[in-house]
Design a protein around this motif. Structure first.
Motif, short mmCIF file in Angstrom:
data_model
loop_
_atom_site.label_atom_id
_atom_site.label_comp_id
_atom_site.label_asym_id
_atom_site.label_seq_id
_atom_site.Cartn_x
_atom_site.Cartn_y
_atom_site.Cartn_z
N PRO A 64 0.82 -1.21 0.00
CA PRO A 64 0.00 0.00 0.00
C PRO A 64 0.86 1.26 0.00
O PRO A 64 1.94 1.29 0.60
CB PRO A 64 -0.81 -0.12 1.29
N ALA A 65 0.37 2.28 -0.68
CA ALA A 65 1.08 3.56 -0.75
C ALA A 65 1.08 4.25 0.61
O ALA A 65 2.01 4.99 0.93
CB ALA A 65 0.44 4.46 -1.80
N GLU A 66 0.05 4.00 1.41
CA GLU A 66 -0.03 4.60 2.75
C GLU A 66 -0.97 3.78 3.61
O GLU A 66 -1.76 2.99 3.10
CB GLU A 66 -0.52 6.04 2.68
N THR A 67 -0.84 3.95 4.92
CA THR A 67 -1.72 3.29 5.88
C THR A 67 -2.25 4.34 6.84
O THR A 67 -1.76 5.48 6.86
CB THR A 67 -1.00 2.20 6.69
N ASN A 68 -3.20 3.97 7.67
CA ASN A 68 -3.64 4.89 8.71
C ASN A 68 -2.61 4.83 9.85
O ASN A 68 -1.56 4.19 9.75
CB ASN A 68 -5.06 4.57 9.18
N GLU A 69 -2.94 5.48 10.97
CA GLU A 69 -1.99 5.59 12.09
C GLU A 69 -1.67 4.26 12.76
O GLU A 69 -0.72 4.17 13.53
CB GLU A 69 -2.52 6.58 13.14
N HIS A 70 -2.40 3.19 12.47
CA HIS A 70 -2.15 1.89 13.08
C HIS A 70 -1.25 1.00 12.24
O HIS A 70 -0.97 -0.14 12.61
CB HIS A 70 -3.48 1.18 13.38
N GLY A 71 -0.81 1.51 11.11
CA GLY A 71 0.09 0.77 10.24
C GLY A 71 1.40 1.49 10.06
O GLY A 71 1.55 2.65 10.44
N LEU A 72 2.35 0.80 9.46
CA LEU A 72 3.68 1.36 9.25
C LEU A 72 4.25 0.77 7.97
O LEU A 72 4.15 -0.44 7.75
CB LEU A 72 4.57 1.00 10.44
N ARG A 73 4.82 1.62 7.14
CA ARG A 73 5.53 1.16 5.93
C ARG A 73 7.01 1.41 6.17
O ARG A 73 7.41 2.51 6.48
CB ARG A 73 5.06 1.95 4.71
N PHE A 74 7.80 0.38 6.02
CA PHE A 74 9.24 0.48 6.26
C PHE A 74 9.97 0.21 4.94
O PHE A 74 9.76 -0.83 4.32
CB PHE A 74 9.67 -0.55 7.32
N ALA A 75 10.81 1.16 4.54
CA ALA A 75 11.58 0.98 3.31
C ALA A 75 12.99 0.54 3.68
O ALA A 75 13.71 1.24 4.41
CB ALA A 75 11.63 2.27 2.52
N SER A 76 13.38 -0.63 3.20
CA SER A 76 14.73 -1.15 3.42
C SER A 76 15.52 -0.94 2.13
O SER A 76 15.15 -1.46 1.08
CB SER A 76 14.64 -2.64 3.77
N ILE A 77 16.60 -0.18 2.23
CA ILE A 77 17.40 0.14 1.05
C ILE A 77 18.84 -0.34 1.29
O ILE A 77 19.49 0.08 2.25
CB ILE A 77 17.39 1.65 0.76
N HIS A 78 19.31 -1.22 0.42
CA HIS A 78 20.68 -1.72 0.48
C HIS A 78 21.37 -1.22 -0.78
O HIS A 78 21.23 -1.80 -1.86
CB HIS A 78 20.69 -3.25 0.55
N GLU A 79 22.10 -0.10 -0.64
CA GLU A 79 22.68 0.56 -1.81
C GLU A 79 23.72 -0.31 -2.51
O GLU A 79 23.75 -0.38 -3.74
CB GLU A 79 23.28 1.89 -1.41
N PHE A 98 -5.97 0.36 4.67
CA PHE A 98 -5.30 0.89 3.48
C PHE A 98 -6.05 0.50 2.22
O PHE A 98 -6.92 -0.38 2.25
CB PHE A 98 -3.83 0.44 3.41
N ALA A 99 -5.70 1.17 1.14
CA ALA A 99 -6.36 0.93 -0.15
C ALA A 99 -5.75 -0.27 -0.85
O ALA A 99 -4.54 -0.53 -0.74
CB ALA A 99 -6.24 2.16 -1.04
N LEU A 100 -6.59 -0.99 -1.55
CA LEU A 100 -6.17 -2.07 -2.43
C LEU A 100 -6.18 -1.51 -3.86
O LEU A 100 -6.78 -0.46 -4.10
CB LEU A 100 -7.14 -3.26 -2.32
N PRO A 101 -5.55 -2.19 -4.81
CA PRO A 101 -5.61 -1.69 -6.18
C PRO A 101 -7.06 -1.67 -6.69
O PRO A 101 -7.87 -2.53 -6.34
CB PRO A 101 -4.78 -2.72 -6.96
N LYS A 102 -7.36 -0.68 -7.52
CA LYS A 102 -8.70 -0.60 -8.13
C LYS A 102 -9.01 -1.89 -8.86
O LYS A 102 -8.15 -2.47 -9.51
CB LYS A 102 -8.78 0.56 -9.11
N GLY A 103 -10.25 -2.33 -8.72
CA GLY A 103 -10.69 -3.52 -9.42
C GLY A 103 -10.28 -4.84 -8.79
O GLY A 103 -10.52 -5.90 -9.36
N THR A 104 -9.66 -4.80 -7.62
CA THR A 104 -9.24 -6.04 -6.95
C THR A 104 -10.44 -6.94 -6.69
O THR A 104 -11.46 -6.49 -6.18
CB THR A 104 -8.53 -5.72 -5.62
#
Length: 139
Positions: A64-79, A98-104
């Protein structure tokens, strides 16, 4: 134009305008992406618990592109390895949404919490604008 005729024209215009606004609102609701509400709980206590969440929507991984305050998105980047990964978590403070893709049409939700809990997976058909899933994790 007589007063009665002008009033009738204005009334018809107002009805047509309200009707088209209602139609546009209904069309926008149909075009909106479906949403998922997810509760993750400890099976023994029934209390909300933090966990990692993976979602597959119609056979494709979904982050998901975003979540409400009860979720968390963590980006792990290994350069050095040129690896990027975004991971979604339930914080254990309530229902994450959170939103699902349109038409799911169908989702598969997998939840894991370390080595102490058994992972759990739930499949669900998406038939409404909002789908609610509760998953209990057992030790």
């Amino acid at each position: 134009m007589s007063g009665k005729m002008a009033w009738l024209v204005c009334a018809l215009f107002a009805v047509a305008r309200v009707g088209s606004t209602e139609i546009r609102a209904a069309e926008a609701a149909n075009d909106a992406a479906p949403r998922l509400q997810l509760d993750v709980r400890d099976a023994a206590t029934g209390q909300p618990t933090a966990a990692r969440v993976s979602v597959v929507a119609d056979g494709a991984d979904h982050v998901p592109a975003e979540t409400n305050e009860h979720g968390l998105r963590f980006a792990s980047i290994h350069e050095a390895k040129r690896q990027n990964q975004v991971i979604t978590y339930v914080r254990g403070t309530g229902t994450v949404e959170f939103a699902l893709p349109k038409g799911t049409r169908r989702i598969l939700v997998s939840v894991a919490k370390g080595f102490e809990y058994r992972p759990a997976t739930v499949a669900r058909d998406i038939t409404a604008a909002m789908t609610r899933i509760e998953i209990s994790l057992s030790r």
